[in-house]
Design an enzyme around this catalytic site. Structure first.
Site, PDB file in Angstrom:
ATOM      1  CB  ALA B  50      -0.961   0.006   1.194  1.00 12.39           C
ATOM      2  CG  HIS B  53       7.376   2.255  -3.527  1.00 11.29           C
ATOM      3  ND1 HIS B  53       7.988   1.930  -2.344  1.00 11.29           N
ATOM      4  CD2 HIS B  53       6.611   1.183  -3.867  1.00 11.29           C
ATOM      5  CE1 HIS B  53       7.619   0.707  -1.985  1.00 11.29           C
ATOM      6  NE2 HIS B  53       6.777   0.238  -2.891  1.00 11.29           N
ATOM      7  NE  ARG B 313       7.113  -8.605  -3.714  1.00 13.63           N
ATOM      8  CZ  ARG B 313       7.206  -9.407  -2.650  1.00 13.63           C
ATOM      9  NH1 ARG B 313       7.038 -10.700  -2.783  1.00 13.63           N
ATOM     10  NH2 ARG B 313       7.462  -8.898  -1.461  1.00 13.63           N
ATOM     11  CB  ILE B 338       2.029  -4.279 -13.428  1.00  9.89           C
ATOM     12  CG1 ILE B 338       1.745  -3.984 -14.911  1.00  9.89           C
ATOM     13  CG2 ILE B 338       1.994  -2.987 -12.613  1.00  9.89           C
ATOM     14  CD1 ILE B 338       2.757  -3.075 -15.592  1.00  9.89           C
ATOM     15  CB  SER B 340       6.689  -3.817  -6.045  1.00  9.45           C
ATOM     16  OG  SER B 340       6.665  -2.655  -5.269  1.00  9.45           O
ATOM     17  CB  CYS B 403     -18.579  -3.943  11.623  1.00 15.30           C
ATOM     18  SG  CYS B 403     -16.855  -4.035  12.112  1.00 15.30           S
ATOM     19  CB  CYS B 405     -14.075  -4.257  15.645  1.00 15.60           C
ATOM     20  SG  CYS B 405     -14.294  -5.782  16.569  1.00 15.60           S
ATOM     21  CB  CYS B 443     -20.207  -7.781  11.888  1.00 20.43           C
ATOM     22  SG  CYS B 443     -18.674  -7.773  10.967  1.00 20.43           S
TER      23      CYS B 443
HETATM   24  C1  LIG Z   1       3.635  -8.427  -1.614  1.00 24.16           C
HETATM   25  C2  LIG Z   1       3.458  -7.272  -2.539  1.00 24.16           C
HETATM   26  C3  LIG Z   1       3.771  -5.974  -2.122  1.00 24.16           C
HETATM   27  C4  LIG Z   1       3.632  -4.892  -2.980  1.00 24.16           C
HETATM   28  N1  LIG Z   1       3.832  -3.640  -2.506  1.00 24.16           N
HETATM   29  C5  LIG Z   1       3.630  -2.576  -3.318  1.00 24.16           C
HETATM   30  C6  LIG Z   1       3.745  -1.260  -2.827  1.00 24.16           C
HETATM   31  O1  LIG Z   1       3.927  -1.042  -1.622  1.00 24.16           O
HETATM   32  N2  LIG Z   1       3.634  -0.230  -3.690  1.00 24.16           N
HETATM   33  C7  LIG Z   1       3.403  -0.447  -5.014  1.00 24.16           C
HETATM   34  O2  LIG Z   1       3.352   0.528  -5.740  1.00 24.16           O
HETATM   35  N3  LIG Z   1       3.218  -1.678  -5.493  1.00 24.16           N
HETATM   36  C8  LIG Z   1       3.329  -2.750  -4.688  1.00 24.16           C
HETATM   37  N4  LIG Z   1       3.137  -4.008  -5.153  1.00 24.16           N
HETATM   38  C9  LIG Z   1       2.794  -4.177  -6.536  1.00 24.16           C
HETATM   39  C10 LIG Z   1       1.314  -3.966  -6.797  1.00 24.16           C
HETATM   40  O3  LIG Z   1       0.535  -4.599  -5.829  1.00 24.16           O
HETATM   41  C11 LIG Z   1       0.997  -4.557  -8.136  1.00 24.16           C
HETATM   42  O4  LIG Z   1       1.892  -4.050  -9.063  1.00 24.16           O
HETATM   43  C12 LIG Z   1      -0.397  -4.202  -8.613  1.00 24.16           C
HETATM   44  O5  LIG Z   1      -1.372  -4.523  -7.650  1.00 24.16           O
HETATM   45  C13 LIG Z   1      -0.670  -4.939  -9.869  1.00 24.16           C
HETATM   46  O6  LIG Z   1      -1.981  -4.689 -10.289  1.00 24.16           O
HETATM   47  P1  LIG Z   1      -2.538  -5.424 -11.552  1.00 24.16           P
HETATM   48  O7  LIG Z   1      -3.850  -4.831 -11.786  1.00 24.16           O
HETATM   49  O8  LIG Z   1      -1.521  -5.370 -12.618  1.00 24.16           O
HETATM   50  O9  LIG Z   1      -2.625  -6.952 -11.110  1.00 24.16           O
HETATM   51  P2  LIG Z   1      -3.702  -7.696 -10.234  1.00 24.16           P
HETATM   52  O10 LIG Z   1      -4.187  -6.855  -9.141  1.00 24.16           O
HETATM   53  O11 LIG Z   1      -3.116  -9.006  -9.876  1.00 24.16           O
HETATM   54  O12 LIG Z   1      -4.920  -7.900 -11.204  1.00 24.16           O
HETATM   55  C14 LIG Z   1      -4.890  -8.801 -12.265  1.00 24.16           C
HETATM   56  C15 LIG Z   1      -6.299  -9.268 -12.497  1.00 24.16           C
HETATM   57  O13 LIG Z   1      -6.361 -10.006 -13.693  1.00 24.16           O
HETATM   58  C16 LIG Z   1      -7.345 -10.988 -13.558  1.00 24.16           C
HETATM   59  N5  LIG Z   1      -7.115 -12.050 -14.535  1.00 24.16           N
HETATM   60  C17 LIG Z   1      -6.040 -12.830 -14.669  1.00 24.16           C
HETATM   61  N6  LIG Z   1      -6.229 -13.708 -15.672  1.00 24.16           N
HETATM   62  C18 LIG Z   1      -7.457 -13.475 -16.191  1.00 24.16           C
HETATM   63  C19 LIG Z   1      -8.237 -14.051 -17.221  1.00 24.16           C
HETATM   64  N7  LIG Z   1      -7.780 -15.064 -17.933  1.00 24.16           N
HETATM   65  N8  LIG Z   1      -9.471 -13.559 -17.451  1.00 24.16           N
HETATM   66  C20 LIG Z   1      -9.957 -12.529 -16.719  1.00 24.16           C
HETATM   67  N9  LIG Z   1      -9.255 -11.958 -15.724  1.00 24.16           N
HETATM   68  C21 LIG Z   1      -8.025 -12.414 -15.456  1.00 24.16           C
HETATM   69  C22 LIG Z   1      -7.145 -11.466 -12.154  1.00 24.16           C
HETATM   70  O14 LIG Z   1      -8.332 -12.078 -11.646  1.00 24.16           O
HETATM   71  C23 LIG Z   1      -6.812 -10.184 -11.416  1.00 24.16           C
HETATM   72  O15 LIG Z   1      -7.944  -9.596 -10.811  1.00 24.16           O
HETATM   73  C24 LIG Z   1       3.228  -5.107  -4.295  1.00 24.16           C
HETATM   74  C25 LIG Z   1       2.891  -6.386  -4.705  1.00 24.16           C
HETATM   75  C26 LIG Z   1       2.949  -7.460  -3.827  1.00 24.16           C
HETATM   76  C27 LIG Z   1       2.460  -8.789  -4.256  1.00 24.16           C
END
Ligand SMILES: Cc1cc2nc3c(=O)[nH]c(=O)nc-3n(C[C@H](O)[C@H](O)[C@H](O)COP(=O)(O)OP(=O)(O)OC[C@H]3O[C@@H](n4cnc5c(N)ncnc54)[C@H](O)[C@@H]3O)c2cc1C
Ligand SMILES: Cc1cc2nc3c(=O)[nH]c(=O)nc-3n(C[C@H](O)[C@H](O)[C@H](O)COP(=O)(O)OP(=O)(O)OC[C@H]3O[C@@H](n4cnc5c(N)ncnc54)[C@H](O)[C@@H]3O)c2cc1C
Lengths: 420, 481
Positions: B50, B53, B313, B338, B340, B403, B405, B443
């Site tokens: 969250a 950066h 990730r 995509i 972090s 809820c 809490c 809840c």
């Molecule tokens: C542990 C961790 C810590 C992080 N900390 C940070 C941070 O502090 N700051 C920061 O900037 N970033 C951080 N990140 C990175 C950030 O969370 C991700 O880069 C970001 O959430 C990616 O978003 P997205 O939409 O690309 O992927 P996602 O949120 O994974 O979304 C991808 C979506 O695609 C859908 N999908 C996949 N395949 C299909 C399909 N065949 N058909 C239909 N839908 C499909 C999935 O259901 C999912 O909902 C962190 C990541 C992790 C895991």
């Protein structure tokens, strides 16, 4: 905001709140008394405890939870106590203003002469135990499952593993079995149960449900719904799982019966002192907290295993609240009561000097002892002594002292013990 | 255009896909946002650190570096327009020895190269003045004043709602199973159902390589790397900034941070895993979090943990975000790999992808009635007593606390359902009901009742988060009394 005035405001309409309100009204019939309850009905957690086993001490007969609660609810009806249901207390101020909210009255403030805290407790959860694994549907606290089954007629699962042998877990093991579910195991991390012995016999033994001491859950498996749970034996000293003892049980539900925590958010926010062991307020023998005119009783003060004790305690608190509200507060000095030598905590934690009559001190021990002698000392003088064949953490103990003998700080400790 | 034809289909409703949908919704285009899950924000966007950066971590000249710094610039405005919590609390990277001091110096220089503002190297004592709970063993630290914290799932949900308000359709519970070329368009099949789109945006997170391969682009792969967390009860929060340790080759290291809701967490671990859907928490992970977080903040109270969770990730084989028009298929725009800082970068990625869609050939005419703002669900707990009274006056359901809490009212839960929550977790992420110290023990049955009533669905069909996550196995057998 609607502002009302009451001599005594009781927060929570469970057994503690009901007994406190009735006792306040009986002590001073001229006072105005209100009970504020967030649920749509009175009775607190007893509403969902439809099994037998309540009231043996208090009424001399075995009642179900709702029956026990109804005895008080019936008396409340004709007592002149005002009841606010579906009304949640949001805040208690040091000036004893109780701010609450409801759909019917919106925001409302009650300025109270005295306040009784009777908010009960909540259950410890999976997160607090840091159980590894996935986070699927099918992980419930035992009380939540109890509500679903007993109040909504819904089944949380068919094949159930229970972690923790607290009373609610034991009761639910039997209840779910009766409803056609299979309880595959009750795992308890300690070498003893925190539940009542009679519940182990009636709920588990009589239904052929296995109970394993020194065992805990080390993994939850299943992405969407629980599919299996891994249980391992723990080292009795460190309570850490022993590698190689893991066993995986197929099941669709994990119930947690791993302890209750007094619900003291309002209390802490009002600046009232909390005992780190009980997680409830620090009180004197009238159950008055560190904030003058605010009293506490029932599970919000310390977790009770028997509702009968809750009613007794609430009667004390209600009476004292009425006395405070009508200007009869004791101005005497108080002394500390401390648990030592195997005694984890005492309630009350303080007692007034120079009283007449008897004072009961409740306490819990930190281990199983058979036999054990509890001793109350004032300085070096022994002022009370009680020997029992067995004392366990699961059962609250009581020792009675002669109040006139309190001339300084007290300790309650075990002597001549034989830890088993 | 027929009902099933779109200008743009966005695959993936994480923060990347939803930010793109929002950015695109200011133009007169027909767009659809597709996700396999039954709600938005069900992938990495639901479980991460969250943090917005500052941008000193990324390799200078990389796409990540550009997106991070631009994303950080845009983030606050996006949060304001979308009513998403945002707190520019700053961050510290702390060091304990000379090696760490050298790493901090490198980070500082990288930051300068990347154009990161408000950085400063601090001594141990200066760092402790900023963050009093830091370990006495900290000897040096890098302060970044532009770092911030936000709520990743609120951001995702808010973007999706705002996009929908501006005409983007949602198709949830629709896993894309194949992509095929058809009459100058792409047919997007979701099991039995399908639609036609002129352009497809691949924002499928950890599965983006699979989507890409459906159109013959196998120029990259995505491997899953898990990060586990422990979240603590609010009353134990003892940090006010984000506290990182020096990064390793596996990532930014374990950090301790406040959340926008006043809680505190420790995490993430960094473990390469085989299963892209593995969000389990392990005993080893918990042990590692315990050790590392105590090193940064010795006073951290790990007995106050209320929940642990994990996110995955999406690590790209290319070592950088993959943002561009696919070489294999000019109608496929990649927003893949995509990892972090993907959350931070999301507004910048959205700008970039919309530019690329235009470049790929779609003409974008601004919409006259575009509305960039979205209102949050009223938060009873944060209102003044007067505002609370007024809200209940308008709708008495805001006077019923469900809820206890987090003090979440029935009114908030009903509104969350109106906006698209279909599951207990969907309600939780939109309102915080069940996110407090009792974790829904109190809840959940009450939330289920409201869901059942509002959706007209029997209790036994309700799920925790969709799919097979049924909460109940049936109703009680009949008993004769
Ligand atoms: C542990 C961790 C810590 C992080 N900390 C940070 C941070 O502090 N700051 C920061 O900037 N970033 C951080 N990140 C990175 C950030 O969370 C991700 O880069 C970001 O959430 C990616 O978003 P997205 O939409 O690309 O992927 P996602 O949120 O994974 O979304 C991808 C979506 O695609 C859908 N999908 C996949 N395949 C299909 C399909 N065949 N058909 C239909 N839908 C499909 C999935 O259901 C999912 O909902 C962190 C990541 C992790 C895991
Ligand atoms: C799940 C569960 C199962 C149990 N099973 C058994 C059993 O089998 N046998 C047995 O002897 N004992 C059992 N007990 C213990 C026994 O029932 C309790 O000791 C007793 O109910 C405690 O009474 P109480 O009034 O202190 O708390 P409660 O019964 O919990 O009542 C507290 C009341 O306060 C209300 N309240 C709390 N906060 C607020 C607020 N802010 N505003 C307004 N109202 C508020 C609550 O809604 C509740 O009605 C059980 C306890 C639990 C939690």
């Amino acid at each position: 905001m609607l502002v009302k005035k009451y001599d005594v405001a009781v927060i929570g309409g469970g057994p503690a709140g009901l007994a406190a309100a009735l006792s306040a009204k009986e002590r001073e019939p001229g006072l105005t008394v209100a009970v504020i309850e967030r649920d749509k009905a009175l009775g607190g957690i007893l509403q969902q405890c439809i099994h037998n086993g309540f009231g043996l001490h208090y009424f001399g007969e075995e009642l179900t939870g709702p029956e026990y609660a109804n005895r008080f609810i019936e008396r409340i009806k004709g007592s002149g106590v005002d009841v606010y249901l579906d009304t949640m207390v949001l805040e208690l101020t040091p000036e004893r203003r109780v701010v609450c909210v409801s759909a019917a009255n919106g925001l409302m403030a009650i300025d109270a002469g005295a306040v009784v805290l009777a908010m009960g407790c909540r259950e410890r959860t999976r997160g607090a135990l840091n159980i590894p694994g996935t986070r699927p549907a099918g992980v419930y606290t035992a009380g939540c499952a109890q509500r679903l089954v007993n109040m909504e007629g819904l089944m949380p699962g068919k094949k159930v593993l229970i972690l923790g042998s607290g009373d609610i877990g034991l009761i639910m093991a039997r209840r779910l079995t009766w409803e056609g579910a299979k309880v595959v195991l009750v795992a308890e991390i300690m070498p003893y149960s925190s539940g009542l012995n009679r519940n182990i016999v009636q709920c588990l033994v009589d239904n052929g449900i296995p109970l394993k001491f020194n065992h805990t859950v080390t993994n939850i498996i299943g992405k969407e719904r629980v599919e299996a749970v891994t249980v391992a034996e723990v080292d009795p000293r460190t309570r850490l799982p022993i590698t190689g003892t893991e066993q995986t049980y197929e099941c669709d539900t994990l119930l947690l019966s791993v302890g209750l925590l007094p619900e003291n958010e309002l209390t802490s926010a009002a600046g009232i002192d909390i005992d780190p062991v009980t997680n409830g307020a620090v009180v004197d023998e009238t159950r008055q907290t560190s904030l003058a005119g605010v009293f506490a009783c029932g599970n919000v003060l310390h977790v009770h295993d028997l509702v009968d004790n809750v009613s007794d305690e609430a009667t004390l608190a209600g009476r004292a609240a009425a006395e405070y509200a009508s200007g009869q507060a004791s101005r005497q000095q108080t002394y500390a009561v401390k648990g030592v030598n195997g005694v984890r905590y005492t309630v009350p934690q303080r007692v007034h000097a120079g009283l007449d009559g008897k004072t009961d001190i409740y306490f819990r021990v930190g281990n199983a002892y058979r036999p054990a002698t509890a001793v109350v000392r004032c300085g070096d003088t022994v002022i009370a002594k009680r020997r029992k064949q067995i004392m366990t953490p699961g059962e609250m103990e009581k020792i009675t002292i002669d109040a006139a003998l309190v001339t300084g700080d007290l300790t309650v400790g075990l002597e001549e013990v034989n830890p088993s | 255009m027929s009902v099933n034809e779109y200008d743009v289909a966005i695959i993936g409703a994480g923060v990347t896909g939803c930010a793109i949908a929002r950015q695109l919704s200011q133009y007169s285009v027909r767009a659809v946002l597709i996700d396999a899950a039954e709600d938005v924000a069900m992938g990495a966007s639901r479980a991460n650190s969250a943090i917005v950066h500052a941008g000193y971590d990324c390799k200078p000249g990389s796409c990540e570096a550009r997106m991070n710094v631009r994303g950080n610039e845009l983030f606050e405005t996006w949060c304001r327009d979308l009513s998403v919590p945002f707190n520019r609390c700053g961050s510290l990277v702390i060091g304990f020895d000379d090696d760490d001091a050298k790493t901090l110096q490198d980070l500082y220089e990288r930051g300068l190269a990347n154009g990161v503002p408000e950085m400063k190297l601090l001594s141990g004592d200066e760092a402790r003045a900023v963050e009093p709970s830091l370990s006495p063993l900290v000897t040096k630290a890098l302060w970044a004043g532009s770092a911030a914290i936000t709520c990743p799932y609120q951001m995702t949900i808010a973007c999706a709602e705002n996009a929908r308000d501006n005409g983007v359709e949602w198709r949830l519970g629709a896993r894309v199973t194949s992509l095929t070329r058809e009459d100058g368009c792409i047919r997007v099949a979701m099991g039995e159902k399908s639609l036609l789109a002129r352009y497809v945006v691949n924002a499928a997170g950890v599965y983006a390589d699979e989507i890409s391969r459906m159109l013959g682009d196998d120029s990259f792969t995505i491997s899953p790397r898990k990060g586990e967390y422990m979240l603590m009860d609010r009353k134990n929060t003892c940090v006010r900034t984000v506290v990182f340790q020096t990064p390793t080759k596996m990532g930014k290291g374990i950090l301790v941070s406040p959340t926008v809701d006043g809680n505190m967490f420790a995490g993430p671990t960094s473990v390469d895993i085989a299963d892209k859907g593995d969000t389990s928490v392990t005993a080893e992970g918990i042990a590692q979090l315990t050790e590392k977080s105590k090193k940064s903040v010795p006073g951290i109270n790990l007995r106050a943990v209320i929940t642990s969770f994990a996110g995955v990730r999406a690590q790209p084989s290319t070592g950088d975000f993959i943002i561009g028009i696919s070489k294999a298929e000019p109608r496929l725009i990649q927003a893949a790999g995509i990892c972090s800082p993907g959350l931070t970068s999301s507004p910048a990625i959205a700008e970039e992808i919309v530019r690329l869609i235009e470049k790929a050939g779609l003409s974008l005419a601004p919409k006259a009635d575009y509305c960039p703002t979205r209102k949050a669900i009223p938060e009873f707990r944060h209102l003044s007593r007067e505002e609370q009274a007024e809200l209940i006056e308008r709708d008495p359901r805001f006077g019923r606390v469900i809820c206890r809490c987090e003090t979440i009212t029935e009114g908030e839960i009903v509104e969350a359902i109106r906006r698209g929550a279909r599951t207990v977790d969907g309600v939780k992420r939109r309102t915080r009901a069940g996110m407090g110290r009792c974790q829904g023990g109190f809840c959940m049955p009450r939330v289920m009742e409201i869901l059942s009533r509002e959706l007209g669905a029997p209790m036994t069909e309700l799920t925790k988060f969709g799919g097979g996550s049924r909460l109940l196995t049936g109703i009680l057998k009949e008993v004769d009394d």
